[in-house]
Design a protein around this motif. Sequence first.
Motif, PDB file in Angstrom:
ATOM      1  N   LEU A 235       0.849  -1.150  -0.157  1.00  0.00           N
ATOM      2  CA  LEU A 235       0.132  -0.143  -0.111  1.00  0.00           C
ATOM      3  C   LEU A 235       0.939   1.236  -0.064  1.00  0.00           C
ATOM      4  N   ASP A 236       0.319   2.494  -0.432  1.00  0.00           N
ATOM      5  CA  ASP A 236       0.997   3.703  -0.562  1.00  0.00           C
ATOM      6  C   ASP A 236       0.744   4.376   0.676  1.00  0.00           C
ATOM      7  N   ALA A 237       1.353   5.310   0.949  1.00  0.00           N
ATOM      8  CA  ALA A 237       1.371   5.965   2.410  1.00  0.00           C
ATOM      9  C   ALA A 237      -0.042   6.622   2.769  1.00  0.00           C
ATOM     10  N   GLN A 238      -0.923   6.930   1.923  1.00  0.00           N
ATOM     11  CA  GLN A 238      -2.427   7.333   2.406  1.00  0.00           C
ATOM     12  C   GLN A 238      -3.203   6.075   2.827  1.00  0.00           C
ATOM     13  N   ASN A 239      -3.098   4.967   1.959  1.00  0.00           N
ATOM     14  CA  ASN A 239      -3.878   3.869   2.325  1.00  0.00           C
ATOM     15  C   ASN A 239      -3.315   3.113   3.655  1.00  0.00           C
TER      16      ASN A 239
ATOM     17  N   THR B 131      -4.816   4.877   6.447  1.00  0.00           N
ATOM     18  CA  THR B 131      -6.173   4.564   6.669  1.00  0.00           C
ATOM     19  C   THR B 131      -6.259   2.994   7.169  1.00  0.00           C
ATOM     20  N   VAL B 132      -5.412   1.868   6.880  1.00  0.00           N
ATOM     21  CA  VAL B 132      -5.278   0.721   7.461  1.00  0.00           C
ATOM     22  C   VAL B 132      -4.985   0.750   9.049  1.00  0.00           C
ATOM     23  N   LEU B 133      -3.929   1.800   9.270  1.00  0.00           N
ATOM     24  CA  LEU B 133      -3.379   1.919  10.674  1.00  0.00           C
ATOM     25  C   LEU B 133      -4.510   2.466  11.573  1.00  0.00           C
ATOM     26  N   ALA B 134      -5.612   3.358  10.784  1.00  0.00           N
ATOM     27  CA  ALA B 134      -6.593   3.969  11.682  1.00  0.00           C
ATOM     28  C   ALA B 134      -7.727   2.850  11.934  1.00  0.00           C
TER      29      ALA B 134
ATOM     30  N   ALA C   1      -3.347  -9.866  16.274  1.00  0.00           N
ATOM     31  CA  ALA C   1      -2.043 -10.570  16.161  1.00  0.00           C
ATOM     32  C   ALA C   1      -1.956 -10.188  14.495  1.00  0.00           C
ATOM     33  N   GLY C   2      -0.635  -9.463  14.450  1.00  0.00           N
ATOM     34  CA  GLY C   2      -0.425  -9.172  12.881  1.00  0.00           C
ATOM     35  C   GLY C   2       1.104  -9.353  12.621  1.00  0.00           C
ATOM     36  N   ILE C   3       1.354  -9.443  11.286  1.00  0.00           N
ATOM     37  CA  ILE C   3       2.704  -9.536  10.668  1.00  0.00           C
ATOM     38  C   ILE C   3       2.635  -8.391   9.801  1.00  0.00           C
ATOM     39  N   PHE C   4       3.834  -7.441  10.329  1.00  0.00           N
ATOM     40  CA  PHE C   4       3.868  -6.176   9.564  1.00  0.00           C
ATOM     41  C   PHE C   4       5.186  -6.097   9.050  1.00  0.00           C
ATOM     42  N   HIS C   5       5.578  -5.940   7.663  1.00  0.00           N
ATOM     43  CA  HIS C   5       6.803  -5.799   7.169  1.00  0.00           C
ATOM     44  C   HIS C   5       7.831  -4.742   7.456  1.00  0.00           C
ATOM     45  N   ASP C   6       6.905  -3.486   7.970  1.00  0.00           N
ATOM     46  CA  ASP C   6       7.786  -2.368   8.338  1.00  0.00           C
ATOM     47  C   ASP C   6       7.710  -1.991   9.736  1.00  0.00           C
ATOM     48  N   HIS C   7       8.893  -1.253  10.209  1.00  0.00           N
ATOM     49  CA  HIS C   7       8.968  -0.977  11.537  1.00  0.00           C
ATOM     50  C   HIS C   7       7.977   0.200  12.062  1.00  0.00           C
ATOM     51  N   GLU C   8       7.929   1.166  11.071  1.00  0.00           N
ATOM     52  CA  GLU C   8       6.655   2.156  11.258  1.00  0.00           C
ATOM     53  C   GLU C   8       5.577   1.928  11.549  1.00  0.00           C
ATOM     54  N   THR C   9       5.023   0.821  10.865  1.00  0.00           N
ATOM     55  CA  THR C   9       3.544   0.378  11.120  1.00  0.00           C
ATOM     56  C   THR C   9       3.563  -0.080  12.420  1.00  0.00           C
ATOM     57  N   ARG C  10       4.499  -1.231  12.753  1.00  0.00           N
ATOM     58  CA  ARG C  10       4.687  -1.941  13.989  1.00  0.00           C
ATOM     59  C   ARG C  10       4.812  -0.902  15.108  1.00  0.00           C
ATOM     60  N   ASP C  11       5.390   0.167  15.066  1.00  0.00           N
ATOM     61  CA  ASP C  11       5.767   1.122  16.135  1.00  0.00           C
ATOM     62  C   ASP C  11       4.375   1.920  16.349  1.00  0.00           C
TER      63      ASP C  11
END
Lengths: 260, 234
Positions: free
Chosen positions: B183-187, B190-193, B206-216
């Motif tokens: 997903l691009d930054a905007q989407n 939305t998913v984080l929201a 429980a989630g698998i997240f490929h990037d640190h930013e999402t995880r944090d």
Amino acid sequence: MTQMNEPLLRVDNLTMMYGDRVGCKDVSFELRPGEVLGIVGESGSGKSTLLRSISAQQEPTKGVVEYQTRIDGVRDVYQMSEAQRRLLMRTDWAFVHQNPRDGLRMNVSAGANIGERLMAIGDRHYGNIRSNADSWLGKVEIASERLDDLPSTFSGGMQQRLQIARNLVTSPRLVFMDEPTGGLDVSVQARLLDLLRGLVHDLNLAVIIVTHDLAVARLLSHRLMVMQQGKVIEHGLTDQVLDDPQHPYTQLLVSSILQN
Amino acid sequence: MSEMLHAQNVAKSFTLHTQGSVTIPVFEGIEFMLSAGDCIALTGESGSGKSTFMRMLYANYTCSQGSIKVFHDGDWLDITTASPHSILEIRKRTLGYVSQFLRVIPRVPTLDIVAEPLVALGTDRTAATEKARDLLTRLRIPERLWQLSPLTFSGGEQQRVNIARGFIADYPIMLLDEPTASLDAQNRATVLALIEEAKSRGAAIAGIFHDHETRDAVCTGSFDVTSFKVGAND
């Protein structure tokens, strides 16, 4: 609600022998209302034999098939009188054949093909039968103006949908399907799958579907039974059987699917 | 916080009968717990078995040993021994799963595919479709595509349809397999929201997240699957 959890069909130790040769052996399972059971396996594994033996088309060598009838409670299908069994088969049960020509009468109109099952259960009002037939043509996405046409003028996909309409018009609770998407090209197959899934959900049908197509089995069935040489070698939740198969033959079957 | 899922002493191995019956041990002794309001990141390098473990939590993969108990309708049910009927009921009402793959019947419109889990729960079709519209709008799937099958969509669009379908019902437990992967930054925002909203209504995630930013940004804790790999503690 307790009735929802009671099995509609119970098959116990069903065995069909052709002389010394095994058709199917020691098959047991239960099916609940609204539940779709897929039976997969290669040609000659006993899928169709099993389906015929369950659906009272061929008396098994051994074993019991019990059905929760609407009126008389649980009955052993092979202990019923011939007349009772025939009534069951043309009202509460339905059978969709791979080749629509085996399930349709080709020399009478589409409307008559649907109406015939209604007349068989005592419906005599011509106007009602005709309007009921017409509404079923609509449900299987065949135009009303084809009501009086012979099925032989229909395409293969339309014939298959007509066969489904003919079968479902009596509001059966259990439908047997033998490779229902077998002879159809892929675009027609997708349309039929969509239609079948909708009908199964809306009418709360219990279905036993024999197929050699694992993709069809995945999309339609809740549970899957894998057969090899007449025996059930694996049985469980569909996605579990397909994604984490335990038996060597199931692993071979799943790993042989072509990817696109 | 109340406990929703509890895996105890779980082991998994694969036996490949078509390849000389070699047995590949994957996990042993897994202890894992999820409570309402949690968002736990499953971590470990690529190939370490994060998705395998998630599939075990969904009963898509069997376990070789141990139990995975799920709090469903006021009772604890062990999905490693539950009947197919029970597992389907648990998935329908309690356990949601956003996978990386969209598996649907060709020809079915996107709107229906997204609305389906709510319809299956008994929600009126109009209301379910209304919610599907909201989610598709939030996830920026253009309205002109809603009546088409998502099988014709791009990878990122399919991923967002999958997310809409996964978030339409308020599942008490949610499993998310790389929900922001393509997903691009905007989407992604939305998913984080959506994840935050699920957490605040009390979902256990429980989630698998490929990037640190999402995880944090969304996770309340992490769980390293590599420490339960067979041989990890030798």
